[in-house]
Design an enzyme around this catalytic site. Structure first.
Site, PDB file in Angstrom:
ATOM      1  N   LYS A 181      14.228   7.549   2.442  1.00 15.41           N
ATOM      2  CA  LYS A 181      13.690   6.685   3.501  1.00 15.41           C
ATOM      3  C   LYS A 181      14.790   5.899   4.236  1.00 15.41           C
ATOM      4  CE  LYS A 181       9.311   7.496   2.281  1.00 15.41           C
ATOM      5  NZ  LYS A 181       8.376   6.542   1.721  1.00 15.41           N
ATOM      6  N   GLY A 240       3.344   1.868   7.984  1.00 15.58           N
ATOM      7  CA  GLY A 240       2.033   2.194   8.541  1.00 15.58           C
ATOM      8  C   GLY A 240       1.616   3.633   8.355  1.00 15.58           C
ATOM      9  N   GLY A 241       2.444   4.391   7.633  1.00 14.15           N
ATOM     10  CA  GLY A 241       2.049   5.771   7.323  1.00 14.15           C
ATOM     11  C   GLY A 241       0.730   5.824   6.566  1.00 14.15           C
ATOM     12  N   SER A 257       1.896   5.362  -2.001  1.00 11.54           N
ATOM     13  CA  SER A 257       2.090   6.030  -3.287  1.00 11.54           C
ATOM     14  C   SER A 257       3.151   5.315  -4.144  1.00 11.54           C
ATOM     15  CB  SER A 257       2.478   7.495  -3.066  1.00 11.54           C
ATOM     16  OG  SER A 257       3.613   7.585  -2.240  1.00 11.54           O
ATOM     17  N   THR A 299       0.838  -1.204   0.000  1.00 11.50           N
ATOM     18  CA  THR A 299       0.000   0.000   0.000  1.00 11.50           C
ATOM     19  C   THR A 299       0.871   1.251   0.000  1.00 11.50           C
ATOM     20  OG1 THR A 299      -1.722  -1.148   1.232  1.00 11.50           O
ATOM     21  CG2 THR A 299      -1.744   1.245   1.364  1.00 11.50           C
ATOM     22  N   GLU A 327      -0.215  -5.494   6.087  1.00 12.36           N
ATOM     23  CA  GLU A 327       1.133  -5.529   5.493  1.00 12.36           C
ATOM     24  C   GLU A 327       2.021  -6.511   6.243  1.00 12.36           C
ATOM     25  OE1 GLU A 327       1.259  -0.989   3.740  1.00 12.36           O
ATOM     26  OE2 GLU A 327       2.061  -1.343   5.720  1.00 12.36           O
ATOM     27  N   ASP A 354       8.123   3.661   5.341  1.00 12.23           N
ATOM     28  CA  ASP A 354       8.305   5.051   5.774  1.00 12.23           C
ATOM     29  C   ASP A 354       9.756   5.310   6.180  1.00 12.23           C
ATOM     30  OD1 ASP A 354       5.504   5.878   5.548  1.00 12.23           O
ATOM     31  OD2 ASP A 354       5.209   4.296   7.025  1.00 12.23           O
ATOM     32  N   ASP A 373       6.240  -3.956  -1.342  1.00 13.98           N
ATOM     33  CA  ASP A 373       5.581  -2.914  -0.536  1.00 13.98           C
ATOM     34  C   ASP A 373       6.574  -1.785  -0.265  1.00 13.98           C
ATOM     35  OD1 ASP A 373       3.717  -1.560   0.955  1.00 13.98           O
ATOM     36  OD2 ASP A 373       3.598  -3.029   2.578  1.00 13.98           O
TER      37      ASP A 373
HETATM   38  C1  5RP Z   1       1.301   2.010   4.299  1.00 18.74           C
HETATM   39  C2  5RP Z   1       2.768   1.935   4.294  1.00 18.74           C
HETATM   40  C3  5RP Z   1       3.476   2.517   3.123  1.00 18.74           C
HETATM   41  O1  5RP Z   1       4.208   1.522   2.527  1.00 18.74           O
HETATM   42  C4  5RP Z   1       4.375   3.622   3.597  1.00 18.74           C
HETATM   43  O2  5RP Z   1       3.584   4.577   4.284  1.00 18.74           O
HETATM   44  C5  5RP Z   1       5.104   4.287   2.435  1.00 18.74           C
HETATM   45  O3  5RP Z   1       4.211   5.012   1.677  1.00 18.74           O
HETATM   46  P1  5RP Z   1       4.657   5.815   0.390  1.00 18.74           P
HETATM   47  O4  5RP Z   1       5.007   4.818  -0.653  1.00 18.74           O
HETATM   48  O5  5RP Z   1       3.408   6.622   0.032  1.00 18.74           O
HETATM   49  O6  5RP Z   1       5.808   6.711   0.757  1.00 18.74           O
HETATM   50  O7  5RP Z   1       3.408   1.418   5.183  1.00 18.74           O
HETATM   51  O8  5RP Z   1       0.762   1.574   5.513  1.00 18.74           O
END
Ligand code: 5RP
Length: 218
Positions: free
Chosen positions: A121, A95-96, A30, A28, A103, A84, A81
């Site tokens: 990151k 978990g952002g 972007s 999950t 997950e 953050d 996946d």
């Molecule tokens: C969702 C998550 C995402 O993988 C995490 O927040 C990274 O998100 P992004 O790809 O938008 O930077 O853990 O629960």
């Protein structure tokens, strides 16, 4: 904009791990949204996806991919996946996007967890990004007090309910020197559903994108 390009590059580099004709775990966020779009743009033929959130499920379905429950899938060979934060041991904060519980389950059920992220990151010590903790609603205040005892500053995430119907507490001001021990300690608090620290089950590969290209850490 350049961060978004970096995410897309990381997502593109993860395509090489996808085994056509097999089931695929899909996370999950972007960065994963780029990955899903690329799977469709490049006409990848996957048997089905197991998705970590309603948002990713909707995106996969929109592109015409089949989505099945983990219970029907058995063990997965690959899970892709985002994260953050990652340290150099590929232990993660996730978990952002509030999908941490599903997950963590899918990561646990997968042989290879490929993490895709932009290069910002990668950190030496986890904890600058507030650590998400999904909790049972009635335990919210109790868990928050216990998190203070562990040295954190818990803040309830406003107007967010997970796909499982639970609130999220974001824990600020942690310098996570011992990720394994902290994950164990937070997991032991009654009322905690999942902590977004992926130390016991880190990623197996980390693909970091930048506007100029990608590099892989393993
Ligand atoms: C969702 C998550 C995402 O993988 C995490 O927040 C990274 O998100 P992004 O790809 O938008 O930077 O853990 O629960």
């Amino acid at each position: 904009m350049s961060q978004d390009l970096a995410k897309r590059k990381a997502a593109e580099a993860a395509l090489k791990y996808v085994v056509q004709g097999e089931m695929l775990g899909v996370g999950t966020g972007s960065t994963v949204n780029h990955f899903i779009d690329l799977l469709a743009e490049r006409h990848f033929d996957i048997q089905a996806a197991v998705s970590s959130s309603e948002a990713s499920t909707q995106r996969l379905l929109k592109h015409g991919f089949k989505v099945i429950e983990l219970n029907s899938a058995g063990p997965l060979s690959v899970y892709v996946d985002g994260a953050d934060e990652s340290n150099y041991q590929l232990q993660l904060i996730k978990g952002g996007g509030a999908a941490l519980t599903r997950e963590k389950i899918i990561a646990g059920a997968s042989k290879t967890f490929v993490c895709i992220a932009d290069e910002s990151k990668l950190v030496k010590t986890l904890g600058k990004f507030p650590l998400p903790v999904e909790v049972i609603p009635m335990a919210r205040s109790f868990v928050a007090r216990e998190l203070v005892k562990l040295g954190g500053r818990p803040v309830l995430r406003e107007n967010v309910v997970t796909d499982n119907g639970n609130p999220i507490i974001d824990v600020h001001d942690l310098q996570i020197a011992q990720p394994l021990a902290l994950e164990t300690a937070i997991n032991a608090i009654p009322g905690v559903v999942t902590v977004g620290l992926f130390a016991h089950r880190p990623a197996d590969r980390l693909i970091l994108g930048s506007p100029d290209g990608v590099r892989e850490v393993m």
